[in-house]
Design an enzyme around this catalytic site. Structure first.
Site, PDB file in Angstrom:
ATOM      1  N   SER A 234      40.389  38.020  -6.558  1.00 44.47           N
ATOM      2  CA  SER A 234      40.259  36.716  -5.594  1.00 44.47           C
ATOM      3  C   SER A 234      41.474  35.831  -5.851  1.00 44.47           C
ATOM      4  O   SER A 234      42.200  35.696  -6.820  1.00 44.47           O
ATOM      5  CB  SER A 234      39.083  35.937  -6.400  1.00 44.47           C
TER       6      SER A 234
ATOM      7  N   GLN B 138      42.364  39.580  -2.238  1.00 40.07           N
ATOM      8  CA  GLN B 138      41.372  38.821  -1.446  1.00 40.07           C
ATOM      9  C   GLN B 138      42.240  37.195  -1.238  1.00 40.07           C
ATOM     10  O   GLN B 138      42.648  36.754  -1.963  1.00 40.07           O
ATOM     11  CB  GLN B 138      40.291  38.457  -1.974  1.00 40.07           C
TER      12      GLN B 138
ATOM     13  N   TYR C 249      42.383  33.719   0.410  1.00 37.36           N
ATOM     14  CA  TYR C 249      41.946  32.418   1.043  1.00 37.36           C
ATOM     15  C   TYR C 249      43.103  31.944   1.722  1.00 37.36           C
ATOM     16  O   TYR C 249      44.257  31.715   1.461  1.00 37.36           O
ATOM     17  CB  TYR C 249      41.171  31.726  -0.024  1.00 37.36           C
TER      18      TYR C 249
ATOM     19  N   THR D  78      39.256  36.362   3.695  1.00 33.17           N
ATOM     20  CA  THR D  78      38.008  35.796   3.820  1.00 33.17           C
ATOM     21  C   THR D  78      38.065  34.725   4.863  1.00 33.17           C
ATOM     22  O   THR D  78      38.850  33.909   5.039  1.00 33.17           O
ATOM     23  CB  THR D  78      37.507  35.243   2.624  1.00 33.17           C
TER      24      THR D  78
ATOM     25  N   LYS E   9      36.748  39.672   5.665  1.00 33.58           N
ATOM     26  CA  LYS E   9      35.237  39.394   5.204  1.00 33.58           C
ATOM     27  C   LYS E   9      34.723  38.213   5.521  1.00 33.58           C
ATOM     28  O   LYS E   9      35.425  37.047   5.790  1.00 33.58           O
ATOM     29  CB  LYS E   9      35.650  39.278   3.473  1.00 33.58           C
TER      30      LYS E   9
ATOM     31  N   HIS F  65      28.794  35.513   2.279  1.00 36.75           N
ATOM     32  CA  HIS F  65      29.340  34.816   1.184  1.00 36.75           C
ATOM     33  C   HIS F  65      28.269  34.903   0.245  1.00 36.75           C
ATOM     34  O   HIS F  65      28.161  34.300  -0.898  1.00 36.75           O
ATOM     35  CB  HIS F  65      29.795  33.570   1.334  1.00 36.75           C
TER      36      HIS F  65
ATOM     37  N   GLY G 274      28.727  42.424  -6.090  1.00 36.18           N
ATOM     38  CA  GLY G 274      29.360  41.151  -6.702  1.00 36.18           C
ATOM     39  C   GLY G 274      28.392  40.700  -7.798  1.00 36.18           C
ATOM     40  O   GLY G 274      29.015  41.043  -8.769  1.00 36.18           O
TER      41      GLY G 274
END
Length: 366
Positions: free
Chosen positions: A112, A133, A135, A161, A238, A262, A316
């Site tokens: 993340s 990943q 953001y 994402t 995603k 999510h 997850g």
């Protein structure tokens, strides 16, 4: 991992109770909770439970293979460990431990943006594939810097994402006034950029306050096209639920979409991912890969996703529970159990490998 005889996990679900005992109540709620009244959180699980898979018989399969390709690279299972923030909340070893467990299991680990360990340290701790990943942040220069760091660190894919213009209102965190402890930071961001996440206030989620300040709320298709032009790495999107968005993502040139809500943590009232998966698969055909996220709890769920047309799944919360229960050893045990469950599910449906599972018929409602 040290557990008593009664506590020895025999399924991924068993790790949840071990984690509940090990974690402070606020951290347990942060990981396990959803948005609103958690309708979508419950729907994810209910939708998977409604999927019945029609077994084939007399296929001559004795010991099926579990390996399958994801993004053009053969993996031990059609599974990747999902991107999840602040893993040092669960265990002091955090992201490097979970990445090492994924490596040992032969599956990708997705790191993340809000990792509590810098990307460079995570990739250095494992020889397995690490996907980064992303953001989308208000500071475009910081986005570009994160991309450069992910490339330089040797990440094998990028996953952007797209379902967090703002953080869903997660009532457990609001009621708990949840904030990060001082020793857990957003390690990929410059020092001080996560100060709001540490500012505990009764009746306020510090995590939500931080993301509202840091995340860009108006991501567009032009931004996705910019990202596609900036990297040659495989690119996943995603947070897709509508088949029309999946088609448009394929038109931009992405390599895969992840059907995700999510984990029930954004729009409460969004459909379950297992409900939308067949429509997304039908819309994009063989143009791109389609992965399922949100609600996967067993090897049987992996089989269900494959039978519904997915290329693979993201796993997850069970991995965070296993990390909390036993660090790297706990996470490794969870992935070992998943492999056993998946092999059993393939055997019982007469499939020699995950590719054959994608040709199974499914029924809804039993």
């Amino acid at each position: 991992m040290t557990v008593g005889e009664v506590d020895r996990p025999v399924s991924l679900a068993d790790f949840a109770e071990l984690a509940r005992r090990a974690l402070p109540a606020g951290v347990w709620d942060f990981v396990g909770g959803g948005s609103g009244v958690e309708t979508t959180l419950a729907a994810n699980r209910a939708a998977l439970d409604r999927v019945a898979v029609l077994p084939r018989v007399l296929t001559g399969v004795e010991r099926p293979r579990t390996d399958a390709p994801l993004l053009g690279r053969q993996q031990a299972m059609p599974v990747a460990v999902a991107p999840m923030a602040y893993q040092r909340l669960l265990h002091p070893d955090g992201e490097p431990a979970l990445a090492a467990a994924a490596d040992a299991a032969g599956v990708p680990y997705v790191l993340s943006t809000l990792s509590s360990t810098p990307v460079e340290e995570v990739t250095a701790a494992t020889t397995g594939p690490v996907w980064f990943q992303l953001y989308w942040l208000r500071d475009r220069g910081l986005v570009a810097d994160l991309l450069d760091r992910a490339h330089a660190a040797g990440c094998a894919a990028l996953m952007v994402t797209v379902d967090v213009p703002v953080l869903g209102r997660r009532l457990r965190d609001v009621r708990n006034g949840f904030a990060l402890p001082p020793e857990v930071t957003a390690a990929n961001l410059p020092a001080g950029r996560d100060d709001l996440a540490h500012a505990g206030t009764p009746g306020v989620s510090a995590i939500a306050a931080h993301t509202e300040a840091a995340f860009a709320p108006a991501l567009t298709w032009a931004d996705l096209a910019w990202l596609r032009e900036r990297t040659r790495l495989p690119l996943l999107v995603k947070g897709v639920l509508d088949p029309r968005d999946a088609v448009r993502a394929a038109d931009v040139g992405v390599d895969a979409v992840v059907v995700s809500n999510h984990g029930g943590r954004q729009l409460d009232g969004a459909p379950a991912t297992a409900t939308m998966l067949p429509e997304v698969v039908a819309a994009v055909g063989e143009r791109i890969e389609v992965l399922l996220d949100s609600g996967v709890r067993s090897g049987t769920d992996v089989l269900r996703a494959l039978a519904l047309g997915a290329t693979g799944v993201l796993l997850g919360r069970p991995m965070l529970w296993a990390l909390a229960a036993g660090g790297r050893a706990g996470a490794q045990a969870a992935l070992d159990l998943l492999a056993v469950e998946l092999r059993d599910a393939l055997t019982l449906t007469g499939c020699a490998d995950p590719a054959q599972a994608r040709r199974l018929r499914t029924l809804t409602g039993g």
